[in-house]
Write a protein that holds these residues in place. Sequence first.
Motif, short mmCIF file in Angstrom:
data_model
loop_
_atom_site.label_atom_id
_atom_site.label_comp_id
_atom_site.label_asym_id
_atom_site.label_seq_id
_atom_site.Cartn_x
_atom_site.Cartn_y
_atom_site.Cartn_z
N CYS A 81 -0.08 -48.13 15.95
CA CYS A 81 0.20 -49.56 15.98
C CYS A 81 0.93 -49.88 17.29
N CYS A 84 4.76 -50.85 16.16
CA CYS A 84 5.70 -49.96 15.47
C CYS A 84 5.32 -48.49 15.57
N CYS A 144 -0.73 -52.33 12.64
CA CYS A 144 -0.89 -51.67 11.34
C CYS A 144 -1.13 -52.73 10.27
N CYS A 148 3.13 -57.11 11.18
CA CYS A 148 3.99 -55.96 11.53
C CYS A 148 5.25 -56.45 12.24
N ASN A 160 9.60 -52.63 9.46
CA ASN A 160 8.73 -52.81 8.29
C ASN A 160 9.32 -52.10 7.08
ZN LIG Z 1 3.01 -51.75 12.97
#
Ligand SMILES: [Zn+2]
Length: 189
Positions: A81, A84, A144, A148, A160
């Motif tokens: 991602c 993140c 993701c 996010c 998250n």
């Molecule tokens: Zn993410």
Amino acid sequence: MVSAESIDTAGLPQLIYRLLPELASPGECAVLSGRFPPTQFSKGAMLIHLAEGVSYELELTNTGSGVLLTGWAHADATTDCTRCTDIANIRLEAEVEAYYILDPDDAEIADHDDSAVFTKNGIIDLAEPILASLVYELPFTVLCRDDCAGLCPRCYANLNSEECSCSDIPDPSHPLAALRTLLPDITAE
Ligand SMILES: [Zn+2]
Ligand SMILES: [Zn+2]
């Protein structure tokens, strides 16, 4: 036509196909479908895993001046991602197109058009246009999930799944942080 220059092609699978003799005459056509094995490639800082391989449906047609490849490629890809760094899944569906010139003469090569691939012996690697078309479909950011929350820019907590208290503490690196020392402490009773 998408060029494969932007991807790291080392170690990628090949899908060799012989255009000759079946496609030697104008109007001849071949339909191919299948799936090639799991692979991975990088685009910039992104490493893309194709754990299920790539499925394709392609058609090759001798148009008289060359062989036109058209079709589709589909792959379920995973990468990090962008916000993140957790696993992000993305479905890639790409239109594949390429044009092959059989046995080109020197004039054709000199006057060459970037979108054509020259082949003296009729042997081509279909993995190249398939993977190039998938690369072209990759967005600049892969998340993701749509919402996010990313990482805290100060303590790198994954927002998250955890909370951090950085937003409660003044950031000493903020360009205006020094001004705080000049202000009366409004939080004090
Ligand atoms: Zn993410
Ligand atoms: Zn934090």
